[in-house]
Design a protein around this motif. Sequence first.
Motif, PDB file in Angstrom:
ATOM      1  N   PRO A  21     -67.244  40.120  22.486  1.00  0.00           N
ATOM      2  CA  PRO A  21     -68.698  40.149  22.698  1.00  0.00           C
ATOM      3  C   PRO A  21     -69.415  40.442  21.387  1.00  0.00           C
ATOM      4  N   ARG A  43     -62.331  33.107  31.703  1.00  0.00           N
ATOM      5  CA  ARG A  43     -62.982  33.367  32.979  1.00  0.00           C
ATOM      6  C   ARG A  43     -63.133  34.874  33.186  1.00  0.00           C
ATOM      7  N   ASN A  44     -64.356  35.263  33.567  1.00  0.00           N
ATOM      8  CA  ASN A  44     -64.634  36.662  33.869  1.00  0.00           C
ATOM      9  C   ASN A  44     -65.823  36.695  34.815  1.00  0.00           C
ATOM     10  N   SER A  46     -67.480  39.014  36.081  1.00  0.00           N
ATOM     11  CA  SER A  46     -68.511  40.017  35.806  1.00  0.00           C
ATOM     12  C   SER A  46     -69.327  39.700  34.552  1.00  0.00           C
ATOM     13  N   LEU A  47     -69.041  38.584  33.931  1.00  0.00           N
ATOM     14  CA  LEU A  47     -69.732  38.231  32.693  1.00  0.00           C
ATOM     15  C   LEU A  47     -71.181  37.848  32.997  1.00  0.00           C
ATOM     16  N   SER A  51     -74.233  35.204  27.891  1.00  0.00           N
ATOM     17  CA  SER A  51     -73.756  36.300  27.044  1.00  0.00           C
ATOM     18  C   SER A  51     -73.223  35.751  25.730  1.00  0.00           C
ATOM     19  N   TYR A  53     -70.912  35.515  22.430  1.00  0.00           N
ATOM     20  CA  TYR A  53     -69.572  35.910  21.986  1.00  0.00           C
ATOM     21  C   TYR A  53     -69.323  35.337  20.594  1.00  0.00           C
ATOM     22  N   TYR A  75     -72.134  30.954  23.757  1.00  0.00           N
ATOM     23  CA  TYR A  75     -72.749  31.653  24.886  1.00  0.00           C
ATOM     24  C   TYR A  75     -72.059  31.246  26.178  1.00  0.00           C
ATOM     25  N   SER A  76     -71.966  32.217  27.072  1.00  0.00           N
ATOM     26  CA  SER A  76     -71.490  31.883  28.414  1.00  0.00           C
ATOM     27  C   SER A  76     -72.570  31.070  29.121  1.00  0.00           C
TER      28      SER A  76
END
Length: 296
Positions: A21, A43-44, A46-47, A51, A53, A75-76
Amino acid sequence: QTVPEELQNGGGFGYVVAFRPLGTVSWMQTVVASPDAARYVFRNESLPPFSPYEVKVGVYNNKGEGSFSPVTVVYSAEEEPTRAPTTVLARSISASDVEVSWAPPWENQHKGRIQGYEVRCWRHDEKEENAKRIRTVGNQTSTKVSNLRGNALYHLAVRAYNTAGTGPSSAAVNVTTKKPRESCQTSPCQAYQAQPFNFIFFVRFFPVLYRWNRESSTSVIETNKTSVELSLPFDEDYIIEIKPFSDGGDGSSSEQIRIPKISNAYARGSGSSTSSACTLSALSTIMISLTARSSL
């Protein structure tokens, strides 16, 4: 980009993907064993959306690890905008064009970025789902909507968009396009001394242009009435044109009507005829009458 086989320098070639992050210290790493792989998905659940990175990609083979690429920020996935643009304004700039402007949404986009705006425009007697759509790119906050019908009521609304989709729509604003340019037609007519010249016009405003036949300079009389009286020297040929005007601009002129020299109070002429006879007073009065009708 994958590394070409001639640069892999041995068997067992693969990639090392390192990411963290933005603003943190520790790197997470994973190995992608295929030399042909060109992507990796982390894969997450809760991301948070959008977001940032930091990411770098290295290489390895049976002899060990190679160097890493420069660090880049990715970015996610983002979510669509959650607020509508504000202060939407629209104005007619012609019979077929409308300019619309707006302000960005008040809320900061923590879940995604705005990549542009979508303007929807539909006529009052049309369904909103059939609206014309125009998209802007980046921070542009105004655009022109073209190819509209003249003298018609339109509704316009704006919404922001990004890679995830479009956000909520602003409230619709109304605008009426300007009237189209007027057209001007002449009916078959004859010119009489002190008698009407009959015309048909789609008109709100009449500029009457006249000049001596042998000169290039033109005199103009403007009127919003349906008749005008000209006092002209009797011994000159005159050319008369009538041009309509409205909010849509100048229309096309009528055909030129030539008024020949007047030498007999009862002589008659037309757009292409001449007449001659005795002497009159120094000024000859010409009455031009106009018939107006709506262009709707």
